[in-house]
Scaffold this motif. Structure first.
Motif, PDB file in Angstrom:
ATOM      1  N   UNK A   4       0.668  -1.206   0.041  1.00 40.62           N
ATOM      2  CA  UNK A   4       0.045   0.181  -0.221  1.00 40.62           C
ATOM      3  C   UNK A   4       1.004   1.207  -0.125  1.00 40.62           C
ATOM      4  N   UNK A   5       0.175   2.194  -0.395  1.00 42.54           N
ATOM      5  CA  UNK A   5       1.017   3.561  -0.195  1.00 42.54           C
ATOM      6  C   UNK A   5       0.811   4.265   1.029  1.00 42.54           C
ATOM      7  N   UNK A   6       1.657   5.291   1.393  1.00 41.96           N
ATOM      8  CA  UNK A   6       1.832   5.811   2.532  1.00 41.96           C
ATOM      9  C   UNK A   6       0.155   6.518   2.862  1.00 41.96           C
ATOM     10  N   UNK A   7      -0.510   7.006   2.141  1.00 41.59           N
ATOM     11  CA  UNK A   7      -1.820   7.622   2.358  1.00 41.59           C
ATOM     12  C   UNK A   7      -2.740   6.475   2.844  1.00 41.59           C
ATOM     13  N   UNK A   8      -2.331   5.220   1.928  1.00 46.43           N
ATOM     14  CA  UNK A   8      -3.497   4.158   2.215  1.00 46.43           C
ATOM     15  C   UNK A   8      -3.263   3.544   3.592  1.00 46.43           C
ATOM     16  N   UNK A   9      -1.846   3.390   4.038  1.00 44.50           N
ATOM     17  CA  UNK A   9      -1.609   2.967   5.423  1.00 44.50           C
ATOM     18  C   UNK A   9      -2.053   3.752   6.582  1.00 44.50           C
ATOM     19  N   UNK A  10      -1.884   5.154   6.387  1.00 43.02           N
ATOM     20  CA  UNK A  10      -2.381   6.134   7.229  1.00 43.02           C
ATOM     21  C   UNK A  10      -4.204   6.119   7.387  1.00 43.02           C
ATOM     22  N   UNK A  21       0.404   7.458  11.627  1.00 51.42           N
ATOM     23  CA  UNK A  21      -0.884   6.767  11.767  1.00 51.42           C
ATOM     24  C   UNK A  21      -1.398   6.690  12.996  1.00 51.42           C
ATOM     25  N   UNK A  22      -0.636   6.507  14.211  1.00 53.00           N
ATOM     26  CA  UNK A  22      -1.181   6.872  15.693  1.00 53.00           C
ATOM     27  C   UNK A  22      -1.395   8.252  15.786  1.00 53.00           C
ATOM     28  N   UNK A  23      -0.580   9.125  15.617  1.00 51.14           N
ATOM     29  CA  UNK A  23      -0.822  10.666  16.103  1.00 51.14           C
ATOM     30  C   UNK A  23      -2.028  11.172  15.192  1.00 51.14           C
ATOM     31  N   UNK A  24      -2.240  10.738  13.913  1.00 55.61           N
ATOM     32  CA  UNK A  24      -3.610  11.041  13.099  1.00 55.61           C
ATOM     33  C   UNK A  24      -4.903  10.771  13.916  1.00 55.61           C
ATOM     34  N   UNK A  25      -4.924   9.800  14.803  1.00 58.25           N
ATOM     35  CA  UNK A  25      -6.019   9.341  15.518  1.00 58.25           C
ATOM     36  C   UNK A  25      -5.999   9.975  16.922  1.00 58.25           C
ATOM     37  N   UNK A  26      -5.584  11.008  16.893  1.00 62.78           N
ATOM     38  CA  UNK A  26      -5.536  12.175  18.210  1.00 62.78           C
ATOM     39  C   UNK A  26      -4.974  11.571  19.598  1.00 62.78           C
ATOM     40  N   UNK A  27      -3.777  10.700  19.289  1.00 63.74           N
ATOM     41  CA  UNK A  27      -3.073   9.986  20.642  1.00 63.74           C
ATOM     42  C   UNK A  27      -2.648  11.103  21.332  1.00 63.74           C
ATOM     43  N   UNK A  28      -2.743  11.130  22.661  1.00 64.21           N
ATOM     44  CA  UNK A  28      -2.084  12.148  23.365  1.00 64.21           C
ATOM     45  C   UNK A  28      -0.911  11.399  24.166  1.00 64.21           C
ATOM     46  N   UNK A  49      -6.004   3.303   6.886  1.00 63.57           N
ATOM     47  CA  UNK A  49      -6.411   2.043   6.662  1.00 63.57           C
ATOM     48  C   UNK A  49      -6.746   1.768   8.184  1.00 63.57           C
ATOM     49  N   UNK A  50      -8.374   1.185   8.230  1.00 61.00           N
ATOM     50  CA  UNK A  50      -8.967   0.720   9.624  1.00 61.00           C
ATOM     51  C   UNK A  50      -9.024   2.143  10.321  1.00 61.00           C
ATOM     52  N   UNK A  51      -9.100   3.325   9.845  1.00 60.05           N
ATOM     53  CA  UNK A  51      -9.406   4.643  10.524  1.00 60.05           C
ATOM     54  C   UNK A  51     -10.971   4.867  10.395  1.00 60.05           C
TER      55      UNK A  51
END
Length: 526
Positions: free
Chosen positions: A116-122, A174-181, A124-126
């Motif tokens: 997958x591309x970077x965008x697809x991985x980021x 991927x983690x930070x895009x999901x608002x990880x604190x 994925x499952x979000x």
């Protein structure tokens, strides 16, 4: 709201981190315990992570760090104790619950889809990924996220084409895009160049400056001292101490981790009568070309019986290809490989192993082991067709178990159940089992690629003495490492690689580190 007791003093922590009085930890563990059959993974562990801090988590391999973080991220459920989020009791039944609460982890072994591309991985499952969206829009969203979070990525690139450092940035994104604190990083610099590690540290400091926190799991004590505000040490599944990092030294941290002083002295000293012998494995003008790229170029090396030859260089400069060439996993495009004077260029990996060449590969989990197979199967992998494990066409499981137990004992690895999958072992225990397994067949040569990656100081000490043991028996050892101190302490000679070429070979004793650094950057040693 539940109050948090901390032996360092809550007021002191808040004050020193620049927090308002009464600010609770972003996340805390209180009295946490986890038990597996015959093993105390964690017991009565307290841990508090405050806004704005980078909190290092140290411990020997198998000390319980990964189990503790798996509890915090919902992979495991604690047998006792509780998790507190912003001072309130929380329960995470899965990683989805944890990430919804702002807790995300980047594992040592990345979880990306290479095709997958970077965008697809980021995306994925979000849950925030639209059901219908064009590739261009997906990439634009990813590019904006990377700019906002200070993590530069090429959103359209395929993950398989990225360097290890770039893949790590994608995992963090991927983690930070999901608002990880709270961001948990497991051995984040193990496969990074020094420049990539510095870039990561800049991003982490920017992340915590926004009121977030990082849990930094590492065995590189110099980096822990550089990057962290506080450090917690685990030993045998229990918390030994939590200290302000500025009051610690690398030596004091190492002693708290292993409970004794670690000394790496006199590794060069040989027993009486042990000498360096004739060349046993040689490369003669070897080149390797793949898909139009020159991976190795005119490499010539002689490896002598009873010596340790170090291979230095920034990762990705041909070291993996060199190890594959020396172990029969790759065939040279030109040039020859000789073992005991015989051309073995086309012999293959099985023939090289049968001839007495052992190999500790760079990727211990996927190249050194089959993660889904049992610990027994993985430990006896090199000898399953030989007596006493085999009688004619018949495989004898009882004998295999006995041999696995013997190897585990020599490797000082506690295995609660030899039938469980090898992936359940800690990374350090996987490495020690692979090392001892390969040492059994290394009658002539051992090729060790980055053997200390992810190991604690005690395990590194043990690993280096493995190599001394082989060297003193007259076995030739190639040690490929990014840790120059490791090479200087042990290697008789050091060859430096750059873009698939040997820039020079220098004596290990008394070598100038600056000279090695210049060769790593492309200067030839004249």
């Amino acid at each position: 709201m539940v109050s948090i007791a901390d032996p360092m003093g809550t007021v002191s922590i808040q004050s020193r981190l620049g927090l308002a009085p009464g600010t609770p930890p972003l996340v805390a563990l209180r009295g946490v315990a986890k038990y597996f059959p015959g093993v105390i993974a964690n017991e009565d562990v307290d841990l508090a992570i405050y806004p704005g801090e980078i909190h290092a988590l140290l411990g020997e391999n198998g000390a319980g760090k990964s189990t503790l973080m798996n509890i915090l991220t919902g992979i495991y459920q604690a047998d006792a104790g509780e998790i507190l989020r912003d001072g309130e009791t929380a329960e995470f039944s899965s990683p989805i619950d944890a990430i919804a609460a702002g807790i995300g982890m980047v594992h040592q072994h990345f979880k990306l889809v290479n095709a997958f591309t970077v965008a697809e991985n980021v995306h994925l499952g979000w849950s925030q990924t639209p059901a219908r969206i064009s590739a261009r829009t997906l990439e634009a969203r990813t590019q904006k996220l990377s700019q906002d979070l200070g993590l530069t990525v090429n959103a359209s690139a395929r993950v398989s084409d990225l360097s290890t450092g770039e893949q790590q940035r994608v995992e963090i994104l991927r983690v930070l895009a999901r608002d990880a604190k709270v961001l948990i990083l497991d051995e984040p610099t193990a496969v990074l160049t020094p420049a990539e590690a510095r870039e990561l540290f800049v991003a982490l400091r920017a992340f915590t400056a926004r009121g977030n926190a990082v849990i930094f799991i590492s065995h590189k004590l110099d980096e822990v001292v550089e990057i962290s505000n506080r450090v917690t040490i685990l030993r045998g599944g229990r918390k030994v101490a939590t200290e302000w990092t500025e009051s610690c030294t690398e030596k004091s941290l190492a002693q708290m981790m292993v409970g004794r002083e670690i000394v790496l002295n006199n590794l060069r000293e040989r027993p009486k009568g042990a000498t360096i012998g004739a060349p046993v494995l040689s490369l003669k003008d070897v080149s390797l070309k793949s898909h139009g790229a020159m991976l190795l170029k005119n490499v010539s090396l002689d490896l002598h019986a009873g010596e340790v030859l170090g291979i230095a260089g920034v990762a990705g400069n041909g070291q993996r290809e060199l190890s594959h060439m020396l172990t029969g996993l790759a065939v040279p495009s030109s040039g020859q490989v000789h073992l005991d004077g015989v051309d073995v260029s086309m012999s293959g990996a099985r023939a090289m192993a049968e001839a007495g060449v052992g190999h500790i590969p760079e990727d211990r989990l996927h190249a050194g082991m089959s993660p889904a197979l049992s610990i027994t199967d993985n430990t006896v992998l090199r000898e399953y067709a030989d007596a006493p494990l085999a009688q004619g066409p018949w495989y004898i499981p009882r004998q295999a178990l006995h041999l696995a137990q013997e190897i585990a004992k020599l490797a000082e690895v506690m295995v609660p159940d030899f039938a469980m999958p090898a992936r359940n072992l800690s990374g350090g225990n996987q490495q020690r089992l692979v090392a001892r397994r390969e040492m059994r067949i290394a009658d002539k040569v051992l090729i060790a690629a980055y053997p200390s990656r992810g190991l604690d100081v005690g395990a590194i000490n043990t690993m280096m003495h493995y190599f001394v043991e082989l060297r003193d028996r007259g076995v030739a050892v190639i040690l490929i490492s990014e840790e120059l101190e490791e090479l200087v302490n042990l290697a008789d000679r050091i060859a430096v690689m750059f873009h698939g070429e040997i820039m020079g070979i220098v004596p290990g004793e008394g070598v100038d580190i600056e000279d090695i650094g210049l060769m790593m950057g492309g200067r030839r040693n004249t």
